[in-house]
Design a protein around this motif. Structure first.
Motif, short mmCIF file in Angstrom:
data_model
loop_
_atom_site.label_atom_id
_atom_site.label_comp_id
_atom_site.label_asym_id
_atom_site.label_seq_id
_atom_site.Cartn_x
_atom_site.Cartn_y
_atom_site.Cartn_z
N ALA A 375 1.02 -0.90 0.06
CA ALA A 375 0.36 -0.26 -0.21
C ALA A 375 1.15 0.57 0.00
N PRO A 376 -0.06 2.28 -0.31
CA PRO A 376 0.98 3.38 -0.62
C PRO A 376 1.40 4.50 0.57
N HIS A 377 1.77 5.22 0.18
CA HIS A 377 2.18 6.31 2.28
C HIS A 377 2.34 5.45 3.47
N PRO A 378 3.43 4.73 3.74
CA PRO A 378 3.58 3.81 4.67
C PRO A 378 3.39 4.79 6.05
N ILE A 379 2.56 4.43 7.24
CA ILE A 379 2.64 5.27 8.26
C ILE A 379 3.62 5.65 8.77
N ARG A 380 4.29 4.79 9.00
CA ARG A 380 6.10 6.00 9.74
C ARG A 380 6.15 6.97 9.04
N GLU A 381 6.54 6.76 7.79
CA GLU A 381 7.12 8.20 6.75
C GLU A 381 6.37 9.05 7.15
N ILE A 382 4.69 8.59 6.73
CA ILE A 382 4.29 10.17 7.00
C ILE A 382 4.36 10.05 8.77
N ALA A 383 4.04 9.86 9.50
CA ALA A 383 4.47 10.18 10.87
C ALA A 383 6.00 11.24 10.93
N ARG A 384 7.00 10.98 10.11
CA ARG A 384 8.46 10.49 10.12
C ARG A 384 8.20 12.40 9.44
N SER A 385 7.00 12.49 8.72
CA SER A 385 7.46 13.93 7.87
C SER A 385 5.91 14.75 8.55
N THR A 386 5.06 14.69 9.60
CA THR A 386 4.10 15.38 10.06
C THR A 386 4.69 15.20 11.78
N PRO A 387 5.22 16.40 12.45
CA PRO A 387 4.82 16.57 12.95
C PRO A 387 4.09 16.26 14.60
N THR A 388 2.79 16.35 14.02
CA THR A 388 1.19 15.88 14.75
C THR A 388 0.99 14.29 14.42
N LEU A 389 1.97 13.34 13.74
CA LEU A 389 1.74 12.33 14.60
C LEU A 389 2.65 11.20 14.81
N ARG A 390 3.57 12.44 15.20
CA ARG A 390 4.82 11.78 15.67
C ARG A 390 4.75 11.50 16.97
N GLU A 391 4.05 11.78 17.42
CA GLU A 391 3.76 11.46 19.16
C GLU A 391 2.82 9.97 19.16
N PRO A 392 1.87 9.85 18.12
CA PRO A 392 0.81 9.50 18.55
C PRO A 392 0.96 7.88 17.89
N TYR A 393 2.12 8.33 16.83
CA TYR A 393 2.87 6.53 16.15
C TYR A 393 3.89 6.02 17.43
N ASP A 394 4.85 6.94 17.54
CA ASP A 394 5.55 6.42 18.71
C ASP A 394 4.83 6.07 20.04
N MET A 395 3.71 6.33 20.21
CA MET A 395 2.97 5.70 21.23
C MET A 395 2.43 4.10 21.06
N ALA A 396 1.79 4.28 19.74
CA ALA A 396 1.61 2.71 18.91
C ALA A 396 2.24 2.11 18.94
N VAL A 397 3.83 2.60 18.59
CA VAL A 397 4.92 1.15 18.73
C VAL A 397 5.03 0.86 19.57
N SER A 398 5.34 1.66 21.03
CA SER A 398 5.76 1.34 22.42
C SER A 398 4.56 1.07 22.83
N ALA A 399 3.06 0.41 23.11
CA ALA A 399 2.05 0.46 23.04
C ALA A 399 2.28 -1.58 22.35
N LEU A 400 3.03 -1.68 21.45
CA LEU A 400 3.14 -3.30 20.89
C LEU A 400 4.11 -3.94 21.48
N LYS A 401 5.69 -3.02 21.50
CA LYS A 401 6.54 -3.25 22.89
C LYS A 401 6.25 -3.46 23.53
N ARG A 402 5.00 -2.88 24.60
CA ARG A 402 4.40 -3.43 25.90
C ARG A 402 3.94 -4.76 25.34
N LEU A 403 3.66 -4.93 24.87
CA LEU A 403 3.12 -6.26 23.83
C LEU A 403 3.64 -7.36 24.05
#
Length: 476
Positions: A375-403
């Motif tokens: 699929a186009p527009h990988p969420i990680r690349e969009i989050a890297r380029s969009t300041p308002t998405l960086r923290e929500p993206y990292d929170m999701a990754v942190s949740a997966l790490k906790r899992l």
């Protein structure tokens, strides 16, 4: 000076304004207005909007000539014991097991072609045959160091139906969890409170509860699939409305993943670790469970030159977790340069494990994951380029790490710790042969604790956890 003639024309001025506004997000016009190509619906990949990778209704019981498979599976439940189990209860079952296996070996080899027109019949055939194979192999006494021969009456139709469905000809996560249930109240839809697991190797409630925990996690995962589908079907990914929605969905995703972590931990009071390790887990083991140097399984009537995937069922075969990894761009292969650098233990892990586990998922689910990965527009690349998405993206990754941290703790308790215990800690568990083999492995220094598919477990799980952490945009 004529001010009107000096100013840009309205269309040009508007485009410059849009470009300036987007620069605040460090995005380009080309990303903003690139639309997602037409995609087939999730139903194309046998993904249901309400039940996810579960079929919405129980698989239909096979009829006609295939009824002998169904009867043999019903007979096996509660009446067979592990070959290594020398308890009184197990010895009583030996005569039945001998006759049961003799009957199966005498069966004709049935052609599965008539089942191919209906995906649910095909799935049912795979489930029944795969359960029969594991019942057959693990209840059959055989000399140490000799391969297990699966009779052609099971091996040939299982390989045939597996080719049709596009996945491994062996017991899988789909066979034990996704397809192994019936509705308590047929008038109501599937839910965790309205499903009953039918087939059990050990006959224990601990085994049933183990499947329930897996099913509960999968059903929570339906919300993950909705979030992923919403993102991949956005017409644009960088307008303000879309960015706001993606941020909210990433926050919601974190909550769902944390809930799945709680589900994983909730198995502790419902499934005793000793029962799991000594009574249940041995039934799951696949052909390569003891490692590459041990004899595996021979599928009678199947070309020996054909490479078959014959590892056992594993949580690594959960399509929901693979979809989440793809969505968040978790790099299990260590191909991408990310921080922190992989540890020597990470580098020693099996980097192809997750990719290989996809071959144990139904073919249509594999197709879904392949489409998602493309699929186009990988969420990680969009989050890297969009300041308002960086923290929500990292929170999701942190949740997966906790899992994954939760999974490591459970695996440590249920497998690593139990591998150092003895069956005698619980009456009626498989006995001396298993103890001797474990002790010999430890004494030789060649006995790492392995998953049901033969991988060194602790190294593999930690590598998955560390790969997840490296996906974070702001490492911690």
């Amino acid at each position: 000076m004529d001010i009107v003639n000096v100013l840009q024309t309205p269309p040009i001025f508007f485009r410059l304004f849009i470009k300036l506004a987007l620069s605040l997000f460090n995005l380009t016009i080309s990303v903003t207005y690139k639309t997602v190509p037409q995609r087939r619906s999730q139903a194309t990949y046998d993904v249901h909007p309400r039940t996810g990778f579960f079929p919405p209704r129980p698989l239909p019981v096979l009829q006609g000539e295939y009824a002998i498979w169904e009867k043999a599976l019903r007979d096996a439940n509660g009446n067979l014991s592990l070959a290594e189990d020398a308890s009184e209860e197990a010895l009583v079952k030996r005569a039945f097991g001998d006759q049961w296996r003799t009957n199966i070996a005498s069966w004709p080899v049935l052609d599965t072609t008539s089942l191919h027109a209906d995906i649910r019949n095909s799935q049912r055939a795979h489930m029944v045959l795969a359960w029969l194979v594991n019942f057959y192999v693990h209840s059959m006494p055989r000399p140490e160091g000799t391969p297990a021969v699966v009779p052609k009456s099971l091996a040939v139709p299982l390989v045939e139906i597996s080719r049709h469905l596009g996945f491994a000809p062996v017991l899988t996560f789909a066979d034990t969890v996704l397809w192994n249930w019936e509705l308590i109240d047929p008038s109501l839809p599937l839910s965790i409170d309205n499903m009953r697991f039918v087939n059990l190797f050990s006959g224990t409630e601990d085994e049933r509860n183990f499947y329930y925990a897996s099913a509960k996690a999968e059903l929570h995962g339906v919300e993950i699939l909705r979030i992923i589908n919403d993102y991949t079907t956005l017409p644009h990914v960088a307008d303000l409305t879309s960015i706001t929605k993606v941020a909210k969905d990433l926050n919601r995703l974190s909550g769902v993943v944390d809930t799945i972590s709680e589900v994983i931990q909730s198995v502790r009071p419902l499934c005793d670790p000793h029962v799991f390790y000594w009574d249940i887990r041995p039934w799951f083991e696949g052909s390569d469970a003891k490692g590459p140097t041990e004899p595996g399984w021979i599928y009678e009537g199947v070309d020996p030159a054909e490479k078959l995937d014959l590892s056992g069922p594993s949580a690594g075969q959960s399509s929901v977790m693979h979809a989440l990894d793809i969505f968040l761009d978790i790099d299990h292969t260590l191909r991408q340069k990310r921080y922190p650098a992989p540890s020597p233990e990470n580098k020693r892990a099996d980097h192809g494990f997750m990719q290989r586990m996809r071959r144990y998922m139904p073919g249509k689910h594999q197709e879904y994951l392949n489409v998602l990965a493309a699929a186009p527009h990988p969420i990680r690349e969009i989050a890297r380029s969009t300041p308002t998405l960086r923290e929500p993206y990292d929170m999701a990754v942190s949740a997966l790490k906790r899992l994954r941290d939760s999974h490591i703790r459970i695996a440590c308790l249920y497998i690593v710790t139990m591998s150092r215990s003895t069956p005698g800690a619980r009456a009626g568990c498989p006995a001396s042969a298993m103890i001797d083999r474990l002790q010999a492995a430890r004494a030789s220094g060649k006995g790492p604790v392995r998953g049901t598919g033969g991988n060194e477990l602790s190294v593999l799980l930690k590598a998955g956890r560390d790969a997840t952490r490296r996906a974070m945009l702001k490492p911690n």
